[in-house]
Design a protein around this motif. Sequence first.
Motif, PDB file in Angstrom:
ATOM      1  N   PRO A   1      -4.755   9.517 -16.677  1.00 40.66           N
ATOM      2  CA  PRO A   1      -4.756   8.118 -16.229  1.00 40.66           C
ATOM      3  C   PRO A   1      -3.576   7.735 -15.345  1.00 40.66           C
ATOM      4  N   LEU A   2      -2.368   8.178 -15.686  1.00 43.81           N
ATOM      5  CA  LEU A   2      -1.201   7.841 -14.865  1.00 43.81           C
ATOM      6  C   LEU A   2      -1.321   8.433 -13.463  1.00 43.81           C
ATOM      7  N   ILE A   3      -1.742   9.684 -13.397  1.00 46.90           N
ATOM      8  CA  ILE A   3      -1.920  10.332 -12.093  1.00 46.90           C
ATOM      9  C   ILE A   3      -3.017   9.645 -11.299  1.00 46.90           C
ATOM     10  N   ALA A   4      -4.128   9.338 -11.968  1.00 45.43           N
ATOM     11  CA  ALA A   4      -5.265   8.720 -11.277  1.00 45.43           C
ATOM     12  C   ALA A   4      -4.891   7.367 -10.688  1.00 45.43           C
ATOM     13  N   MET A   5      -4.233   6.539 -11.478  1.00 43.96           N
ATOM     14  CA  MET A   5      -3.893   5.209 -10.993  1.00 43.96           C
ATOM     15  C   MET A   5      -2.799   5.246  -9.931  1.00 43.96           C
ATOM     16  N   SER A   6      -1.837   6.145 -10.090  1.00 39.85           N
ATOM     17  CA  SER A   6      -0.806   6.284  -9.063  1.00 39.85           C
ATOM     18  C   SER A   6      -1.412   6.736  -7.738  1.00 39.85           C
ATOM     19  N   ALA A   7      -2.287   7.741  -7.811  1.00 42.57           N
ATOM     20  CA  ALA A   7      -2.882   8.289  -6.590  1.00 42.57           C
ATOM     21  C   ALA A   7      -3.770   7.272  -5.886  1.00 42.57           C
ATOM     22  N   GLN A   8      -4.604   6.568  -6.651  1.00 39.43           N
ATOM     23  CA  GLN A   8      -5.526   5.632  -6.007  1.00 39.43           C
ATOM     24  C   GLN A   8      -4.761   4.460  -5.376  1.00 39.43           C
ATOM     25  N   LEU A   9      -3.682   4.022  -6.026  1.00 40.74           N
ATOM     26  CA  LEU A   9      -2.886   2.936  -5.451  1.00 40.74           C
ATOM     27  C   LEU A   9      -2.206   3.379  -4.155  1.00 40.74           C
ATOM     28  N   LEU A  10      -1.634   4.576  -4.161  1.00 34.93           N
ATOM     29  CA  LEU A  10      -0.949   5.068  -2.965  1.00 34.93           C
ATOM     30  C   LEU A  10      -1.937   5.349  -1.835  1.00 34.93           C
ATOM     31  N   LEU A  11      -3.063   5.993  -2.161  1.00 34.40           N
ATOM     32  CA  LEU A  11      -4.062   6.298  -1.135  1.00 34.40           C
ATOM     33  C   LEU A  11      -4.709   5.020  -0.604  1.00 34.40           C
ATOM     34  N   GLY A  12      -4.989   4.080  -1.501  1.00 33.51           N
ATOM     35  CA  GLY A  12      -5.593   2.829  -1.071  1.00 33.51           C
ATOM     36  C   GLY A  12      -4.654   1.965  -0.256  1.00 33.51           C
ATOM     37  N   ALA A  13      -3.342   2.159  -0.439  1.00 32.79           N
ATOM     38  CA  ALA A  13      -2.367   1.367   0.305  1.00 32.79           C
ATOM     39  C   ALA A  13      -2.236   1.822   1.756  1.00 32.79           C
ATOM     40  N   ILE A  14      -2.628   3.053   2.053  1.00 29.92           N
ATOM     41  CA  ILE A  14      -2.473   3.565   3.421  1.00 29.92           C
ATOM     42  C   ILE A  14      -3.263   2.742   4.435  1.00 29.92           C
ATOM     43  N   PRO A  15      -4.574   2.505   4.232  1.00 29.99           N
ATOM     44  CA  PRO A  15      -5.299   1.658   5.205  1.00 29.99           C
ATOM     45  C   PRO A  15      -4.720   0.247   5.303  1.00 29.99           C
ATOM     46  N   LEU A  16      -4.260  -0.302   4.175  1.00 33.17           N
ATOM     47  CA  LEU A  16      -3.660  -1.643   4.210  1.00 33.17           C
ATOM     48  C   LEU A  16      -2.395  -1.643   5.046  1.00 33.17           C
ATOM     49  N   ALA A  17      -1.572  -0.605   4.890  1.00 38.52           N
ATOM     50  CA  ALA A  17      -0.336  -0.521   5.664  1.00 38.52           C
ATOM     51  C   ALA A  17      -0.626  -0.399   7.154  1.00 38.52           C
ATOM     52  N   VAL A  18      -1.632   0.408   7.501  1.00 43.61           N
ATOM     53  CA  VAL A  18      -1.998   0.575   8.920  1.00 43.61           C
ATOM     54  C   VAL A  18      -2.470  -0.750   9.504  1.00 43.61           C
ATOM     55  N   MET A  19      -3.327  -1.476   8.757  1.00 43.22           N
ATOM     56  CA  MET A  19      -3.817  -2.771   9.242  1.00 43.22           C
ATOM     57  C   MET A  19      -2.698  -3.793   9.339  1.00 43.22           C
ATOM     58  N   ALA A  20      -1.772  -3.752   8.372  1.00 39.28           N
ATOM     59  CA  ALA A  20      -0.652  -4.696   8.410  1.00 39.28           C
ATOM     60  C   ALA A  20       0.220  -4.471   9.636  1.00 39.28           C
ATOM     61  N   LEU A  21       0.499  -3.201   9.948  1.00 37.33           N
ATOM     62  CA  LEU A  21       1.334  -2.889  11.116  1.00 37.33           C
ATOM     63  C   LEU A  21       0.622  -3.228  12.418  1.00 37.33           C
ATOM     64  N   ALA A  22      -0.716  -3.068  12.419  1.00 29.87           N
ATOM     65  CA  ALA A  22      -1.469  -3.289  13.652  1.00 29.87           C
ATOM     66  C   ALA A  22      -1.798  -4.761  13.891  1.00 29.87           C
ATOM     67  N   LEU A  23      -2.037  -5.515  12.827  1.00 27.86           N
ATOM     68  CA  LEU A  23      -2.576  -6.867  12.977  1.00 27.86           C
ATOM     69  C   LEU A  23      -1.608  -7.975  12.577  1.00 27.86           C
ATOM     70  N   GLU A  24      -0.561  -7.646  11.856  1.00 27.68           N
ATOM     71  CA  GLU A  24       0.339  -8.678  11.376  1.00 27.68           C
ATOM     72  C   GLU A  24       1.784  -8.353  11.750  1.00 27.68           C
ATOM     73  N   GLN A  25       2.718  -9.127  11.232  1.00 22.55           N
ATOM     74  CA  GLN A  25       4.128  -8.931  11.539  1.00 22.55           C
ATOM     75  C   GLN A  25       4.910  -8.761  10.234  1.00 22.55           C
ATOM     76  N   PRO A  26       4.766  -7.599   9.587  1.00 17.91           N
ATOM     77  CA  PRO A  26       5.401  -7.423   8.271  1.00 17.91           C
ATOM     78  C   PRO A  26       6.926  -7.470   8.319  1.00 17.91           C
ATOM     79  N   PHE A  27       7.515  -7.179   9.478  1.00 15.73           N
ATOM     80  CA  PHE A  27       8.974  -7.161   9.558  1.00 15.73           C
ATOM     81  C   PHE A  27       9.554  -8.563   9.715  1.00 15.73           C
ATOM     82  N   GLN A  28       8.686  -9.562   9.807  1.00 16.66           N
ATOM     83  CA  GLN A  28       9.154 -10.930   9.899  1.00 16.66           C
ATOM     84  C   GLN A  28       9.141 -11.644   8.541  1.00 16.66           C
ATOM     85  N   ILE A  29       8.900 -10.880   7.480  1.00 17.96           N
ATOM     86  CA  ILE A  29       8.899 -11.467   6.142  1.00 17.96           C
ATOM     87  C   ILE A  29      10.297 -11.991   5.817  1.00 17.96           C
ATOM     88  N   HIS A  30      10.351 -13.190   5.307  1.00 13.30           N
ATOM     89  CA  HIS A  30      11.622 -13.793   4.909  1.00 13.30           C
ATOM     90  C   HIS A  30      11.965 -13.335   3.497  1.00 13.30           C
TER      91      HIS A  30
END
Length: 250
Positions: free
Chosen positions: A138-167
């Motif tokens: 369970p620990l491996i499964a949840m860690s892996a799915q969170l990290l793998l699922g975060a990759i598309p979100l990170a790509v979209m955030a960098l492409a479509l938003e301004q994450p470095f402007q977070i206050h």
Amino acid sequence: MAGLALGVVAIMLRRPIPTDFRSWVALALIGLGATTSAYFGMFHAAEFVSPGLATVIANSQPLIAAALAFAFLSERLRPAQYVGLAIGFLGIVAVAVPQFDIKQGFDGMIGPAFIVLAAAGLAVSNVLMKGIRNRIDPLIAMSAQLLLGAIPLAVMALALEQPFQIHLSSDFGFSLIVLALPGTALAYWLWFWVHDRVPLSQANAFTLLTPVFALLLGIGFFGEQFGPSLAFGLVLTAIGLVIVERYGGP
């Protein structure tokens, strides 16, 4: 942060890491559903609908998951349990329908569409979790799915938003830590652990309780209104949950 935290704990406890390709494909698909689709849909929905309402509608996913479990996991509920799920869903409808603005046409459906995306992603991921529960820690499964699922979100955030402007502030840091650790890492790990002990549809019925907490928080922190339709919907949801659990067991 949630995925890394679980990964560190798993490494410290020397949990086995899967080496077969099939397991990693399953983890990637779970990540796309439970992390990418769910968080993308829920957070964008918050731009159009209140947080409490978004959580209520998203919890229609037990019905989607029950249908998928019937088709792919051969899980069979008793007739009374299907009735209970239907009653719970009617409770969600009673809460959600008064909030829809038909006059806005397509624009008024953008928020609900994002929520449906989140619900569908969660439902699919729950079915996949059930399928891998016996071969991945369970620990491996949840860690892996969170990290793998975060990759598309990170790509979209960098492409479509301004994450470095977070206050950055103490409030932001506190919120991030609470969301990442108890709100995500611990919750997902416990959810995967439950899947190894309870039938999917029966466990999923408990997610119908999520709107109760979400709406109470919404009333307390976001000024959401507690009206007759909301009260009626919550009563129906509670009745549905009791029926599912009452007839659940052997």
